[in-house]
Structures are given as structure tokens and as C-alpha cells.
Design an enzyme around this catalytic site. Structure first.
Site, mmCIF file in Angstrom:
data_model
loop_
_atom_site.group_PDB
_atom_site.id
_atom_site.type_symbol
_atom_site.label_atom_id
_atom_site.label_comp_id
_atom_site.label_asym_id
_atom_site.label_seq_id
_atom_site.Cartn_x
_atom_site.Cartn_y
_atom_site.Cartn_z
ATOM 1 N N LYS A 173 0.868 -1.178 0.000
ATOM 2 C CA LYS A 173 0.000 0.000 0.000
ATOM 3 C C LYS A 173 0.907 1.231 0.000
ATOM 4 C CE LYS A 173 -2.475 3.329 2.284
ATOM 5 N NZ LYS A 173 -1.949 4.399 1.419
ATOM 6 N N GLY A 226 6.544 5.512 8.201
ATOM 7 C CA GLY A 226 5.737 6.727 8.156
ATOM 8 C C GLY A 226 5.874 7.493 9.462
ATOM 9 N N SER A 227 4.853 8.283 9.761
ATOM 10 C CA SER A 227 4.950 9.160 10.930
ATOM 11 C C SER A 227 4.781 8.367 12.235
ATOM 12 C CB SER A 227 3.867 10.232 10.843
ATOM 13 O OG SER A 227 2.600 9.620 10.885
ATOM 14 N N GLY A 231 2.190 5.346 13.101
ATOM 15 C CA GLY A 231 2.855 4.104 13.500
ATOM 16 C C GLY A 231 2.392 3.614 14.859
ATOM 17 N N GLU A 248 9.088 1.957 11.162
ATOM 18 C CA GLU A 248 10.187 2.891 10.903
ATOM 19 C C GLU A 248 9.567 4.272 10.868
ATOM 20 O OE1 GLU A 248 12.829 1.455 7.816
ATOM 21 O OE2 GLU A 248 13.492 0.236 9.494
ATOM 22 N N CYS A 282 13.517 10.841 6.650
ATOM 23 C CA CYS A 282 13.460 10.493 8.073
ATOM 24 C C CYS A 282 14.834 10.674 8.718
ATOM 25 C CB CYS A 282 12.970 9.069 8.259
ATOM 26 S SG CYS A 282 14.000 7.868 7.424
ATOM 27 N N GLU A 383 9.770 17.293 14.532
ATOM 28 C CA GLU A 383 10.207 16.860 13.200
ATOM 29 C C GLU A 383 9.488 17.746 12.186
ATOM 30 O OE1 GLU A 383 8.678 13.261 11.338
ATOM 31 O OE2 GLU A 383 10.708 12.710 10.761
HETATM 32 P P1 NAD Z 1 2.039 8.907 7.287
HETATM 33 O O1 NAD Z 1 2.180 8.240 8.604
HETATM 34 O O2 NAD Z 1 1.054 10.000 7.154
HETATM 35 O O3 NAD Z 1 1.648 7.844 6.151
HETATM 36 C C1 NAD Z 1 2.452 6.710 5.881
HETATM 37 C C2 NAD Z 1 1.600 5.646 5.217
HETATM 38 O O4 NAD Z 1 0.619 5.183 6.158
HETATM 39 C C3 NAD Z 1 0.806 6.122 3.997
HETATM 40 O O5 NAD Z 1 0.776 5.089 3.040
HETATM 41 C C4 NAD Z 1 -0.571 6.372 4.581
HETATM 42 O O6 NAD Z 1 -1.601 6.298 3.626
HETATM 43 C C5 NAD Z 1 -0.679 5.235 5.586
HETATM 44 N N1 NAD Z 1 -1.650 5.446 6.668
HETATM 45 C C6 NAD Z 1 -2.167 6.618 7.121
HETATM 46 N N2 NAD Z 1 -3.026 6.380 8.132
HETATM 47 C C7 NAD Z 1 -3.047 5.039 8.329
HETATM 48 C C8 NAD Z 1 -3.740 4.187 9.237
HETATM 49 N N3 NAD Z 1 -4.594 4.661 10.150
HETATM 50 N N4 NAD Z 1 -3.508 2.853 9.181
HETATM 51 C C9 NAD Z 1 -2.643 2.333 8.282
HETATM 52 N N5 NAD Z 1 -1.969 3.104 7.383
HETATM 53 C C10 NAD Z 1 -2.165 4.440 7.399
HETATM 54 O O7 NAD Z 1 3.521 9.394 6.873
HETATM 55 P P2 NAD Z 1 3.941 10.257 5.613
HETATM 56 O O8 NAD Z 1 3.471 11.650 5.828
HETATM 57 O O9 NAD Z 1 3.563 9.548 4.364
HETATM 58 O O10 NAD Z 1 5.546 10.193 5.705
HETATM 59 C C11 NAD Z 1 6.298 11.067 6.481
HETATM 60 C C12 NAD Z 1 6.745 10.428 7.767
HETATM 61 O O11 NAD Z 1 7.404 9.191 7.492
HETATM 62 C C13 NAD Z 1 7.743 11.241 8.542
HETATM 63 O O12 NAD Z 1 7.406 11.255 9.905
HETATM 64 C C14 NAD Z 1 9.059 10.483 8.353
HETATM 65 O O13 NAD Z 1 10.003 10.689 9.362
HETATM 66 C C15 NAD Z 1 8.593 9.090 8.280
HETATM 67 N N6 NAD Z 1 9.577 8.246 7.600
HETATM 68 C C16 NAD Z 1 10.336 7.378 8.349
HETATM 69 C C17 NAD Z 1 11.310 6.597 7.740
HETATM 70 C C18 NAD Z 1 12.163 5.628 8.533
HETATM 71 O O14 NAD Z 1 12.768 4.736 7.924
HETATM 72 N N7 NAD Z 1 12.263 5.762 9.854
HETATM 73 C C19 NAD Z 1 11.514 6.698 6.363
HETATM 74 C C20 NAD Z 1 10.725 7.581 5.644
HETATM 75 C C21 NAD Z 1 9.747 8.357 6.272
#
Ligand code: NAD
Length: 484
Positions: A173, A226-227, A231, A248, A282, A383
């Protein structure tokens, strides 16, 4: 043009009949395509396909799994320019970085092809004679792979390649604002001859697709990048049914500069790690902690590098910083610029000098540098995920360490120092997953990658540590009988 989900080896329209427009953040008027806006029924189908395929794929021998990954890597290499162009168009990063992202995805895929052969079993001695004891690593099951938008090719591959290497099947996804890269990957997966159902792609929103996947009883594990906020919600949902997670998450990664002679070199490394992908990484260096006695000189060097960076559409000659990925990200950065202006901080380089009308000319925001930022300012704590770099001045190493470790995050850190003892002091005491000494936060394609505290949970991705997420342990005790 419309783009469908990829389920059980076939392209399939979403059950909703709806598609969502994907735009180019450098030219928000420009629609790149319409992508499936899916719902629970599509997730159910994809999970059913992954479950059915798992019954056969779990025992696929390593050469078959490695062969699939090597073919996928070959195809990504063949189409590297096309993949890089898709990344630039939908995510906004500059072409050189997009090419680097594809090359990195290929390298991780090839490393994981090798891992397929290296999954080992371990034997144990027995307290009873005649009993043979072996602990095997067996595939976990169908897994959900949920990715963010900032690395739309490498992050899905970082999840998919170990899933295949260790014998799992998967439902991918992507982030809803960067689905095109995943469609392109699914095309290559299809061409590489993956058996139907082994890899499935469902596009759509976080709640309508991501959450349904996380809650699905047939999904054995969720690999999420993701965030931190999303997470931790996934962790909670997965805990209810004891599904495994690999999380992550975000970071607030310090660059600590202490008794280091080459401040020009440090500034180059810091600016590069801070402003790549317009700060939307990230592991971006997102705060500088410097000894007061070196602060003026370092800020001068940082300001020179920052001012010289070229902000332009990713395809432009010499472009170093492309647009923010979306209007939301752009507005977020503008909010932090306002916070910085109302703080006591000193604005040294104002990234807003490159901002035009975001709705017509794109979500461009130049790199910004703030000096003398207070340790509890949101600039120093949050962040931001944009090209805004705060500098904090400290009296000694102990104060630097205390500030670095006061963060809720613990992903990566860089330390610039000529004193080996000081490098060791920070490397051993920094509360984070990865420490880089005398260079920026650049990881490698075969080395464990992850964070502690609010930056992650579960097995580190990349390299052999991914095995901890994608496999379970099965112990077999076998009593050998003497033949009659
Ligand atoms: P996000 O958490 O908004 O979304 C990430 C993914 O999760 C997307 O595909 C989104 O559609 C999905 N999602 C959203 N709500 C969900 C839910 N309730 N259940 C399941 N899935 C859901 O993050 P973003 O804005 O896409 O990315 C930015 C963030 O990602 C930043 O905080 C960044 O630090 C982090 N990030 C971390 C790493 C790492 O390896 N540590 C790498 C890249 C990005």
C-alpha cells in the site's frame, strides 16, 4: 489515464469505481494520472490472493526466490530512467537524487536475493540421547507493506525484497500521493514472472486501505514506514490481535560539531544531509548542536552552502532542492518559519525568498537556517520534515549530549570531531539507532537500518536484520529410533 490495483496477477478496477488525481508538486495544475481509490473489498481480495499464494510460495526454494528478485533488479536497472522520472514527477525530488534512489533500490534487491540462500537453521544439543533439535526460520505469512511518499521506489522495495527472500507473500500500500512509482514497480513484478498473488498492490487512503490491512486477520505482520503518530496507531491495532510489526518512524537527528577543524567540510555534509529531498527524509539532519567557540565559524560556512543551493524543478540543470511534496507539507514549513520568526532565534538564511504562488508555480520552499535557537523551541524539538535547519549553541560535550538525548526520537545522528575519544563518547551514549562519525546520515544497502524511542519498533530493515520481521522460529525435536 487511469491506473488500477494489481491483485492476484491481474490489473483490477477498484470496487468503489473511484479514482484519485495525482499531481506534480512542481506544477500543481498538472495531473499525472488518476489512481485507484480503493476500499475494504479490494483489500479483502488482495489479502485472499496473498493467503492463497502463500500456501505454495512458503516452500519455494531459495534459488527461485532469489531468481525473482534478481530479475526484478535487472528490470529496475533497465527502466531506471523511467522510474527516476516518475519519482521526480510525483514526489518532486531532483533527478540526481531520484536516480540515486533507483540505484539504491536495485542494490537492496540484489542483496536480498543473496539473503534468500542465507536463511539458516540452528541446531541444539539435547539433554536426552537420540533427540535431534533444530530451530528453523520459517516465513511469517502474508504481510502488509505500508509506505510513505518520500522514497516511493526504495521504501516499497526495502519491504518487498526481504518479504520475497524469506518466503512471504505481500500486499503493498503506497502513500496516496505517490502511487505511480508503485504501479511501475508492479508492472515490473508482473514482467519478472512473480507467481500470481505473491505480490499485490492496493492503492488508496490511510484509513480506507492501510487501516483495513492492519486490522485484517489474515495479515501476519505489518511493515510500516511513516509518521510516529500513524505508527503508534498501527502498533496498537496490531497488538490487539498479536500481529507482528516493523515500524520505521520519524526522527529529529542531530549533527554535533565539537572540536573539528574542517568546518567547511562539516557544513557541506550537514547541508547535504539536511536539505536532500527538501528535508523530507526520516534521517535528515534536522538540528545542529555546536560548541559555542566554533559556532560563528560553522554558521558562516553553513550559510554560504545554504545560500548557494539551487531551488528548481527536479529536471532543471543543477537543481538541488525541488518542491515540497504537497500543499500540506508546504504550509507546514511556512508555519515553522513563522514560529522561528516569533522565537528569539536569528534567521540567517530565509528560504521564503524563493517562494512564489504555490498554487500555480509549485510548492517550492528554499533552504532556511536559524541560529541561536533555544533548546525547547519547536524548531529544535519537532520533526519539521522540510528544509529548515536550526542551530543550537552549547558550552561543552555534556550539554550537547543532554540536548541530543532530550528528543523523543532516536533515529540517526552525525558527530563531527577530530578527537577519537569524543567520537567514542558520543557513539556510545547517543540514544539512537545509527551514529555517523565525520559524515552525514547516509546508510548503506546491506546494513541494518532503524531507530529507537519514538523512531521505531521491531526488527531493523535492510540487511540481515530484516529476517527478524519476515520469519518466525519453528523448533523441531526429532527422536531417532534405531532401525529394527
Ligand atoms: P504517514 O504516517 O502520514 O503515512 C504513511 C503511510 O501510512 C501512507 O501510506 C498512509 O496512507 C498510511 N496510513 C495513514 N493512516 C493510516 C492508518 N490509520 N492505518 C494504516 N496506514 C495508514 O507518513 P507520511 O506523511 O507519508 O511520511 C512522512 C513520515 O514518514 C515522517 O514522519 C518520516 O520521518 C517518516 N519516515 C520514516 C522513515 C524511517 O525509515 N524511519 C523513512 C521515511 C519516512
Amino acid at each position: 489515464m487511469t491506473f488500477d490495483n494489481y491483485i492476484n496477477g491481474a490489473w483490477q478496477a477498484p470496487s468503489t469505481g473511484r479514482y484519485a488525481a495525482n499531481i506534480n508538486p512542481a506544477r500543481p495544475q498538472h495531473v499525472l494520472g488518476e489512481f485507484a481509490d480503493s476500499a475494504a473489498a479490494d483489500v479483502d481480495q488482495a489479502v485472499a490472493a496473498a493467503r492463497q499464494a502463500f500456501a505454495g510460495f512458503r516452500t519455494a526454494p531459495p534459488p527461485q526466490r532469489a531468481g525473482l528478485l534478481n530479475r526484478l533488479a535487472d528490470l529496475m536497472e533497465r527502466d531506471r530512467d523511467q522510474l527516476a522520472h516518475v519519482i521526480v514527477k510525483e514526489m518532486g525530488k531532483v533527478l540526481a537524487e531520484a536516480r540515486g534512489e533507483v540505484a539504491r533500490a536495485v542494490a537492496e534487491c540484489r542483496f536480498m536475493a543473496g539473503e534468500a540462500h542465507r536463511v539458516g537453521s540452528s541446531g541444539y544439543s539435547s539433554e536426552r540421547p537420540g533427540i535431534d533439535i533444530v530451530a528453523h526460520r520459517v516465513p511469517l505469512g502474508p504481510v502488509a507493506l505500508i509506505s510513505p511518499w518520500n522514497f516511493p521506489v526504495v521504501t516499497p522495495i526495502r519491504k518487498l525484497a526481504p518479504a520475497i527472500a524469506y518466503g512471504c507473500t505481500a500486499v503493498m500500500k503506497p502513500a496516496s500521493i505517490t502511487p505511480w512509482s508503485s504501479v511501475k514497480l508492479a508492472e515490473l513484478i508482473d514482467e519478472a514472472g512473480f507467481p500470481a498473488g505473491v505480490v499485490n498492490l492496493v492503492m488508496g487512503g490511510g484509513r480506507s486501505v492501510g487501516q483495513v490491512l492492519t486490522d485484517h486477520p489474515d495479515i501476519a505482520g505489518v511493515s510500516f514506514t511513516g509518521s510516529t503518530e500513524t505508527g503508534s496507531g498501527i502498533y496498537e491495532a496490531a497488538a490487539k490481535r498479536l500481529a507482528r510489526v516493523q515500524l520505521e518512524l520519524g526522527g529529529k537527528n542531530p549533527a554535533i560539531v565539537m572540536r573539528y577543524a574542517d568546518l567547511k567540510g562539516a557544513a557541506r555534509e550537514i547541508a547535504s544531509a539536511a536539505f536532500q529531498a527538501a528535508g523530507q527524509r526520516c534521517t535528515a539532519l534536522s538540528r545542529v548542536i555546536v560548541l559555542e567557540s566554533q559556532a560563528d565559524a560553522l554558521v558562516e560556512e553553513l550559510a554560504a552552502v545554504t545560500r548557494a543551493m539551487k531551488v528548481a524543478e527536479g529536471f532543471a540543470e543543477g537543481a538541488q532542492i525541488g518542491p515540497m511534496v504537497s500543499r500540506d507539507q508546504f504550509d507546514r514549513v511556512m508555519r515553522y518559519m513563522e514560529i522561528g520568526r516569533s522565537d528569539k532565534a536569528k534567521l540567517v538564511v530565509d528560504g521564503r525568498s524563493t517562494v512564489n504562488d504555490p498554487d500555480t508555480d509549485g510548492y517550492f520552499h528554499g533552504p532556511a537556517l536559524f541560529d541561536q535557537v533555544e533548546r525547547d523551541s519547536p524548531l529544535a524539538v519537532d520533526e519539521i520534515f522540510g528544509p529548515v535547519l536550526p542551530v543550537l549553541r552549547v558550552a561543552d560535550p555534556a550539554e550537547a549530549l543532554a540536548i541530543a538525548n532530550s528528543s523523543a526520537y532516536g533515529l540517526a545522528a552525525s558527530v563531527f570531531t577530530d578527537e577519537p575519544g569524543l567520537a567514542g563518547f558520543f557513539a556510545s551514549r547517543l540514544e539512537c539507532g545509527m551514529v555517523h562519525v565525520n559524515h552525514g546520515t547516509a546508510s548503506q544497502p546491506h546494513v541494518p537500518f532503524g531507530g529507537v524511542k519514538n523512531s521505531g519498533e521491531g526488527a531493523y530493515s535492510i540487511g540481515p536484520s530484516a529476517c527478524g520481521f519476515y520469519t518466525a522460529t519453528k523448533v523441531v525435536y526429532r527422536l531417532d529410533r534405531m532401525p529394527d
